[in-house]
Write a protein that holds these residues in place. Structure first.
Motif, PDB file in Angstrom:
ATOM      1  N   LEU A 375      -7.544   5.616   4.562  1.00 37.06           N
ATOM      2  CA  LEU A 375      -8.139   4.280   4.674  1.00 37.06           C
ATOM      3  C   LEU A 375      -7.582   3.328   3.622  1.00 37.06           C
ATOM      4  O   LEU A 375      -7.493   2.124   3.850  1.00 37.06           O
ATOM      5  CB  LEU A 375      -9.665   4.369   4.502  1.00 37.06           C
ATOM      6  CG  LEU A 375     -10.493   4.738   5.732  1.00 37.06           C
ATOM      7  CD1 LEU A 375     -11.945   4.915   5.327  1.00 37.06           C
ATOM      8  CD2 LEU A 375     -10.366   3.681   6.814  1.00 37.06           C
ATOM      9  N   ALA A 376      -7.224   3.888   2.471  1.00 40.58           N
ATOM     10  CA  ALA A 376      -6.711   3.064   1.373  1.00 40.58           C
ATOM     11  C   ALA A 376      -5.388   3.646   0.866  1.00 40.58           C
ATOM     12  O   ALA A 376      -5.315   4.184  -0.232  1.00 40.58           O
ATOM     13  CB  ALA A 376      -7.736   2.999   0.240  1.00 40.58           C
ATOM     14  N   PRO A 377      -4.320   3.539   1.670  1.00 37.63           N
ATOM     15  CA  PRO A 377      -3.051   4.156   1.288  1.00 37.63           C
ATOM     16  C   PRO A 377      -2.306   3.418   0.181  1.00 37.63           C
ATOM     17  O   PRO A 377      -1.383   3.954  -0.414  1.00 37.63           O
ATOM     18  CB  PRO A 377      -2.242   4.117   2.594  1.00 37.63           C
ATOM     19  CG  PRO A 377      -2.785   2.938   3.333  1.00 37.63           C
ATOM     20  CD  PRO A 377      -4.239   2.893   2.992  1.00 37.63           C
ATOM     21  N   ASN A 378      -2.705   2.168  -0.102  1.00 31.68           N
ATOM     22  CA  ASN A 378      -1.998   1.396  -1.128  1.00 31.68           C
ATOM     23  C   ASN A 378      -2.987   0.483  -1.855  1.00 31.68           C
ATOM     24  O   ASN A 378      -4.179   0.466  -1.552  1.00 31.68           O
ATOM     25  CB  ASN A 378      -0.862   0.587  -0.490  1.00 31.68           C
ATOM     26  CG  ASN A 378      -1.353  -0.243   0.692  1.00 31.68           C
ATOM     27  OD1 ASN A 378      -2.433  -0.835   0.649  1.00 31.68           O
ATOM     28  ND2 ASN A 378      -0.580  -0.266   1.766  1.00 31.68           N
ATOM     29  N   GLU A 379      -2.457  -0.285  -2.815  1.00 35.94           N
ATOM     30  CA  GLU A 379      -3.305  -1.153  -3.628  1.00 35.94           C
ATOM     31  C   GLU A 379      -4.033  -2.191  -2.777  1.00 35.94           C
ATOM     32  O   GLU A 379      -5.212  -2.481  -2.984  1.00 35.94           O
ATOM     33  CB  GLU A 379      -2.454  -1.877  -4.684  1.00 35.94           C
ATOM     34  CG  GLU A 379      -1.708  -0.966  -5.646  1.00 35.94           C
ATOM     35  CD  GLU A 379      -2.570  -0.535  -6.811  1.00 35.94           C
ATOM     36  OE1 GLU A 379      -3.795  -0.772  -6.770  1.00 35.94           O
ATOM     37  OE2 GLU A 379      -2.020   0.036  -7.762  1.00 35.94           O
ATOM     38  N   TYR A 493      -2.549  15.231  -7.045  1.00 35.73           N
ATOM     39  CA  TYR A 493      -2.993  14.078  -7.820  1.00 35.73           C
ATOM     40  C   TYR A 493      -2.034  12.896  -7.826  1.00 35.73           C
ATOM     41  O   TYR A 493      -2.404  11.803  -8.258  1.00 35.73           O
ATOM     42  CB  TYR A 493      -3.292  14.502  -9.263  1.00 35.73           C
ATOM     43  CG  TYR A 493      -4.561  15.298  -9.373  1.00 35.73           C
ATOM     44  CD1 TYR A 493      -5.802  14.691  -9.213  1.00 35.73           C
ATOM     45  CD2 TYR A 493      -4.523  16.668  -9.600  1.00 35.73           C
ATOM     46  CE1 TYR A 493      -6.978  15.432  -9.294  1.00 35.73           C
ATOM     47  CE2 TYR A 493      -5.691  17.414  -9.676  1.00 35.73           C
ATOM     48  CZ  TYR A 493      -6.919  16.789  -9.524  1.00 35.73           C
ATOM     49  OH  TYR A 493      -8.071  17.516  -9.595  1.00 35.73           O
ATOM     50  N   LYS A 494      -0.818  13.095  -7.349  1.00 34.58           N
ATOM     51  CA  LYS A 494       0.111  11.968  -7.285  1.00 34.58           C
ATOM     52  C   LYS A 494      -0.428  10.915  -6.317  1.00 34.58           C
ATOM     53  O   LYS A 494      -1.015  11.239  -5.289  1.00 34.58           O
ATOM     54  CB  LYS A 494       1.483  12.457  -6.812  1.00 34.58           C
ATOM     55  CG  LYS A 494       2.564  11.385  -6.898  1.00 34.58           C
ATOM     56  CD  LYS A 494       3.920  11.947  -6.487  1.00 34.58           C
ATOM     57  CE  LYS A 494       4.986  10.874  -6.586  1.00 34.58           C
ATOM     58  NZ  LYS A 494       6.316  11.386  -6.176  1.00 34.58           N
ATOM     59  N   ASP A 495      -0.248   9.641  -6.688  1.00 32.70           N
ATOM     60  CA  ASP A 495      -0.714   8.531  -5.865  1.00 32.70           C
ATOM     61  C   ASP A 495      -2.245   8.515  -5.747  1.00 32.70           C
ATOM     62  O   ASP A 495      -2.810   8.226  -4.699  1.00 32.70           O
ATOM     63  CB  ASP A 495      -0.063   8.568  -4.478  1.00 32.70           C
ATOM     64  CG  ASP A 495      -0.356   7.310  -3.668  1.00 32.70           C
ATOM     65  OD1 ASP A 495      -0.485   6.239  -4.274  1.00 32.70           O
ATOM     66  OD2 ASP A 495      -0.488   7.417  -2.434  1.00 32.70           O
TER      67      ASP A 495
END
Length: 518
Positions: A375-379, A493-495
């Protein structure tokens, strides 16, 4: 240039030939009709990018045609053109969701401006935004490469946040990668700045410093207390400046921002340290030393923020404030509803402190739940989730009630969060803290470089649990990973959004004093 199709309905369409030729010469295709009924039929048969409707046509009026067009194709923008300046006609047109409203006599440039504003708005804004950022790029880079103080760093962070939100609104986001690179470079320089200055801020009495977590209530909240007037102090856990910027427009209908300010979160930039410091008015080492019954160390499994109300009372007493204060922590929907239900009682207090934990829970859920990460793949999507939550939250309802009551409110957070991407190997014993952005313990092994190491915790006003205790903070977008099970740990934990370390996003915290418009 993209071809746009325009439908123009006017019972005197022949008199508008100069306007139509003017649009055609600029590459627009224009179809004309003489009545509202014909306009509706054309919209049903054909696709148009924009419709111009004369309001006063015989038979079906422009307003009646507008209603039919909106039923057929609700997304087609309609511009109402009228000789009448009667307010009720304007109200009806606006209520029917027109895109623009023009009053005759009109000139060709008015029509062209309306078309461009509606059809090419995003393209023109994108071009202007990209050009403006390119012009500001050099100024920002020069600023953070100079020897600057905390106020200038705050200005730089605000500028980067402004451009991030502006570029996010552009069509193809062509400057986003450039901005991301600039943010990385700015954060690298900010880390150096913190390494060089942080300990001096805590130990040199006469040095110029920002307001830090433990000074916020004394310097920014208590001076706003007024006898007989309730003051609300709202802390939204883990809220970054960019997230505040996208919810502030929702509040602008109800409040005026009297003062737009920031403060610097202490290290570690975690709830256990920074929020306890915020409420107690003390640094962590003083809390641990003076109030061991309230302070929960890293060596315990107890919740680290269960004594905030007690710390708040200590802070009030220390500042000789004999006032009536309330404290509420909202972790669940029913707790938010309970606050709304008892709102009239809150108005009897001098100070009402409310902590909302949703944003922090959202960042943790994004780490642990695949669905939230999708749902929130980026900033941009992460901000969008924040906006959606706030719009439908009990907190927004609370703000409306505060404004209605004519009360003032101070909104802030305890720290921000950083999207991490680069693993950094560290080795420690089983008692080392599990936080990904800082480690506290003894015998920590790591490569020096992209970290901020504090080997003498007392200088950072941090608790020292044994003689060899040290603290290490990740900087920029690094996160700590152990060598064992390294690849799994890194991939998991990356991203993800983490806090505890040193970055513009975690340390520079928004704080707003708002007065009601009512």
């Amino acid at each position: 240039m993209q071809k746009f199709n325009i439908l123009w309905a006017d019972d005197e369409i022949d008199l508008l030939k100069p306007h139509i030729l003017f649009l055609q010469q600029r590459g627009y295709d224009v179809v004309t009709v003489n009545s509202g009924l014909d306009a509706v039929e054309k919209v049903e048969e054909q696709n148009f990018d924009i419709v111009f409707l004369d309001e006063m046509m015989p038979g079906m009026t422009g307003l009646e045609a507008l209603q039919q067009i909106k039923i057929l194709k609700p997304q087609v923008p309609v511009v109402m053109i009228t000789k009448s300046e009667e307010e009720h006609i304007m109200n009806d047109a606006i209520g029917a969701k027109i895109a623009d409203y023009l009053i005759k006599p009109i000139n060709p440039n008015q029509i062209l401006l309306s078309v461009k504003k509606i059809l090419q708005n995003k393209q023109l804004i994108s071009e202007k935004t990209n050009l403006s950022y390119q012009q500001d790029f050099r100024n920002i880079s020069m600023a953070y490469n100079d020897a600057i103080d905390h106020e200038e760093w705050t200005d730089i962070y605000k500028k980067l946040t402004y451009w991030e939100l502006e570029i996010d609104e552009t069509e193809n986001k062509s400057m986003q990668e450039v901005l991301e690179t600039q943010k990385v470079e700015a954060n690298a320089n900010f880390a150096k700045f913190i390494k060089e200055n942080y300990l001096d801020w805590l130990n040199e009495p006469n040095i110029k410093r920002p307001t830090l977590s433990h000074q916020v209530m004394k310097e920014m909240v208590f001076p706003k207390l007024t006898p007989g007037k309730p003051l609300f102090f709202v802390v939204i856990d883990n809220l970054r400046l960019d997230q505040w910027e996208i919810i502030e427009p929702l509040l602008s209908e109800y409040f005026v921002v009297e003062k737009d300010d920031t403060y610097f979160s202490i290290l570690p930039t975690t709830t256990a340290f920074s929020r306890n410091a915020l409420f107690s008015g003390m640094m962590p080492s003083d809390m641990a030393r003076l109030h061991p019954d309230l302070w929960e160390g890293e060596d315990t499994d107890e919740g680290k923020n269960n004594k905030e109300e007690e710390f708040l009372q200590i802070n009030l007493k220390k500042n000789r404030l004999n006032i009536k204060a309330s404290y509420n922590k909202i972790l669940q929907v029913n707790q938010g509803k309970a606050v709304l239900e008892q709102f009239s009682n809150l108005l009897k207090n001098d100070l009402n402190v409310l902590v909302y934990n949703f944003v922090d829970m959202m960042s943790h859920a994004r780490t642990d739940m695949k669905m939230i990460r999708e749902l929130a793949p980026n900033e941009s999507a992460y901000r969008s989730l924040t906006h959606s939550w706030f719009l439908h939250s009990s907190l927004f309802e609370l703000f409306k009630k505060i404004s209605e009551a004519g009360a003032e409110v101070i909104v802030t957070t305890d720290h921000g969060t950083k999207r991490v991407n680069k693993p950094y190997k560290i080795i420690g014993d089983r008692n080392v803290t599990t936080n990904l952005r800082y480690k506290q313990g003894k015998n920590l092994n790591f490569e020096s470089g992209k970290v901020f190491e504090i080997s003498k915790p007392e200088l950072a006003k941090l608790p020292k649990f044994n003689i060899s205790t040290s603290y290490v903070f990740a900087v920029e977008d690094y996160f700590f990973a152990y060598p064992n099970n390294y690849n799994y740990y890194v991939n998991y934990y990356k991203d993800t959004f983490q806090h505890g370390g040193v970055s513009l996003e975690e340390i520079i915290v928004p704080i707003m004093h708002m007065i009601p418009k009512k």
